[in-house]
Design an enzyme around this catalytic site. Structure first.
Site, mmCIF file in Angstrom:
data_model
loop_
_atom_site.group_PDB
_atom_site.id
_atom_site.type_symbol
_atom_site.label_atom_id
_atom_site.label_comp_id
_atom_site.label_asym_id
_atom_site.label_seq_id
_atom_site.Cartn_x
_atom_site.Cartn_y
_atom_site.Cartn_z
ATOM 1 N N SER A 282 0.842 -1.203 0.000
ATOM 2 C CA SER A 282 0.000 0.000 0.000
ATOM 3 C C SER A 282 0.873 1.249 0.000
ATOM 4 O O SER A 282 2.071 1.168 -0.291
ATOM 5 C CB SER A 282 -0.936 -0.024 1.212
ATOM 6 O OG SER A 282 -1.936 0.947 1.063
ATOM 7 N N ASN A 283 0.309 2.394 0.322
ATOM 8 C CA ASN A 283 1.094 3.633 0.389
ATOM 9 C C ASN A 283 0.552 4.519 1.514
ATOM 10 O O ASN A 283 -0.388 4.140 2.208
ATOM 11 C CB ASN A 283 1.063 4.352 -0.967
ATOM 12 C CG ASN A 283 -0.353 4.665 -1.389
ATOM 13 O OD1 ASN A 283 -1.045 5.461 -0.758
ATOM 14 N ND2 ASN A 283 -0.822 4.014 -2.451
ATOM 15 N N TYR A 284 1.123 5.702 1.675
ATOM 16 C CA TYR A 284 0.808 6.533 2.840
ATOM 17 C C TYR A 284 -0.414 7.434 2.672
ATOM 18 O O TYR A 284 -0.689 8.259 3.537
ATOM 19 C CB TYR A 284 2.002 7.419 3.186
ATOM 20 C CG TYR A 284 3.179 6.673 3.741
ATOM 21 C CD1 TYR A 284 3.094 6.068 4.996
ATOM 22 C CD2 TYR A 284 4.366 6.564 3.034
ATOM 23 C CE1 TYR A 284 4.181 5.379 5.522
ATOM 24 C CE2 TYR A 284 5.456 5.874 3.546
ATOM 25 C CZ TYR A 284 5.352 5.283 4.791
ATOM 26 O OH TYR A 284 6.409 4.602 5.306
ATOM 27 N N SER A 285 -1.139 7.321 1.570
ATOM 28 C CA SER A 285 -2.265 8.246 1.359
ATOM 29 C C SER A 285 -3.283 8.158 2.499
ATOM 30 O O SER A 285 -3.685 7.069 2.899
ATOM 31 C CB SER A 285 -2.960 7.924 0.034
ATOM 32 O OG SER A 285 -4.148 8.671 -0.047
#
Ligand code: CTP
Length: 415
Positions: free
Chosen positions: A216-219
């Protein structure tokens, strides 16, 4: 100039010290042409005089469900009449107790009963005001989230001096600010996206490696949620397709929770034909593991290779199918050659607007409340927005979308 001429406001008052600000608020409403019906709890009367509110509003203040005398046969049905009558409901101050009652459907006084009979889609503004610790208590937050899910607009209390002598979060905003927010919610002039369908993607997608791990990512989803909130405020039928986040659903927004890019793509395509504005604010993972392992992948060899395959590009796919009356807004997160790359994205994905986000800028980024964006338009022009809150930016972007429809309604034969 704010104008509430002819608007009918049901003003709920519960028992907090900030109720002393209410006579001034009633005066502001009346001066701008609104009719005001005050409904207060018994304990509110300990902080502000019902006679003062009745005099300023020009209407008897209501509190009990049942009449005092048997000869008064009509007043006990006031709650039904008022629910139909009101163009909007304002609860200021909202105490923890009344918030709990409204969130759980209690109906033991005129205020809580009126709340249940309000017509759907009428703006409901809740102004919690209490001690900061109390406001942050999990039970209070849970109840406020329930109200948000029911479509109420919950306005966070302000930070400042409190009646307890402490300084912190909990103050009721000044009457002028409450008045402006009520004007925003009730004024039909602002509904520039009424009749339009806006679809927003938000947050990060999760791409499963196995039953317990994902890429995933930090959004945080904050920008996308702010955009959905702004679209709904402008009167659009708003659909928010979001990756996992704990953010509360903005009022009057249909929320669809998804996990992976493929799921987000599937949900978004359902609206490709009907939507008027597509806003791709999600940080979609470009790749996913080629295969998802069942259960938990056990540690064995010294190195593990994951083969990744490309995810569908939602914005690009919409760009291919887009008709001339539809508008698409993309985001570009860039580090180097920012303008050049963002321009290339605008062309490649057939966008009308690309909002360029420069990574590693102060006051911007995933978790931040603020952002500094450059808007690039299809005709080659661009506009640098100042450092603003994500809410302000969202309003700005949606306003641009409204201009597009004003222009095309004059020229496009399709609509
Ligand atoms: N986007 C999308 N679906 C994807 C990837 C991106 O809808 N699978 C959208 C994003 O929501 C954003 C825009 O495309 O509005 C640009 O996303 P970004 O990640 O900056 O660009 P990419 O096209 O993925 O290119 P790169 O990562 O190489 O910069």
């Amino acid at each position: 100039m704010n104008d509430l001429s002819g608007k009918r406001i049901l003003l709920g008052v519960s028992g907090g010290i900030a109720a002393y600000k209410l006579p001034h608020l009633v005066r502001l409403f009346k001066k701008s042409g609104a009719e005001v019906q005050v409904v207060m709890t018994k304990s509110a009367a300990m902080f502000v005089s019902p006679l003062a509110l009745a005099t300023l509003s020009g209407r008897a203040v209501l509190s009990e469900i049942f009449p005092n005398s048997a000869s008064d046969q009509e007043s006990w049905t006031n709650h039904i009449r008022l629910g139909e009558w009101a163009d909007g409901f304002v609860l200021a101050p909202a105490t923890a107790n009344v918030v709990a009652k409204l969130a759980n459907g209690f109906a033991d006084d005129m205020l809580s009963v009126c709340f249940l009979t309000l017509r759907p889609n009428k703006p409901k503004l809740i102004f919690p005001s209490m001690d900061g610790e109390m406001f942050d208590a999990p039970a209070v937050q849970r109840n406020l989230n329930v109200l948000r899910e029911q479509g109420c607009l919950v306005i966070e209390p302000e930070v400042g001096e409190l009646a307890s002598g402490l300084v912190g979060k909990g103050r009721l905003p000044e009457p002028e600010k409450i008045f402006a927010l009520v004007c925003d919610a009730l004024s039909p002039k602002e509904k520039t996206l009424a009749g339009k369908q806006v679809v927003v993607t938000a947050g990060a997608t999760r791409e499963k490696i196995d039953g317990v791990r994902f890429i995933s990512n930090y959004s945080s989803g904050k920008m996308g949620f702010a955009l959905a909130e702004a679209a709904a405020e402008l009167g659009a039928e708003t659909i928010l397709i979001t990756g996992k986040t704990s953010l509360p659903t903005p009022p009057n927004v249909k929320r669809i929770d998804v996990e992976s890019a493929e799921e987000m793509f599937r949900e978004a395509t359902r609206y490709f034909e009907t939507l008027d504005v597509f806003v791709a604010a999600a940080a979609v993972a470009d790749y996913r593991p080629a295969e998802t392992h069942q259960g938990k992948l056990k540690k064995s060899a010294d190195a593990l290779e994951l083969r990744l395959v490309k995810n569908p590009d939602i914005l690009l796919e919409f760009g291919k199918r887009k008709k001339s009356h539809q508008l698409s807004v993309g985001f570009a997160l860039e580090i180097e050659n920012a303008l050049e790359n963002a321009r290339a994205k605008l062309a490649a994905k057939n966008c009308d607007i690309v909002a360029l986000n420069r990574a590693n800028e102060e006051g911007a980024g995933f978790e931040s409340e603020t952002n500094r964006l450059t808007l690039l338009f299809k005709d080659g022009s661009c506009e640098q927005l100042p450092l603003q809150t994500k809410r302000e930016i969202a309003k700005e972007i949606l306003k641009k979308a409204s201009f597009f429809f004003r222009k095309t309604s004059l020229t496009s034969p399709e609509r």
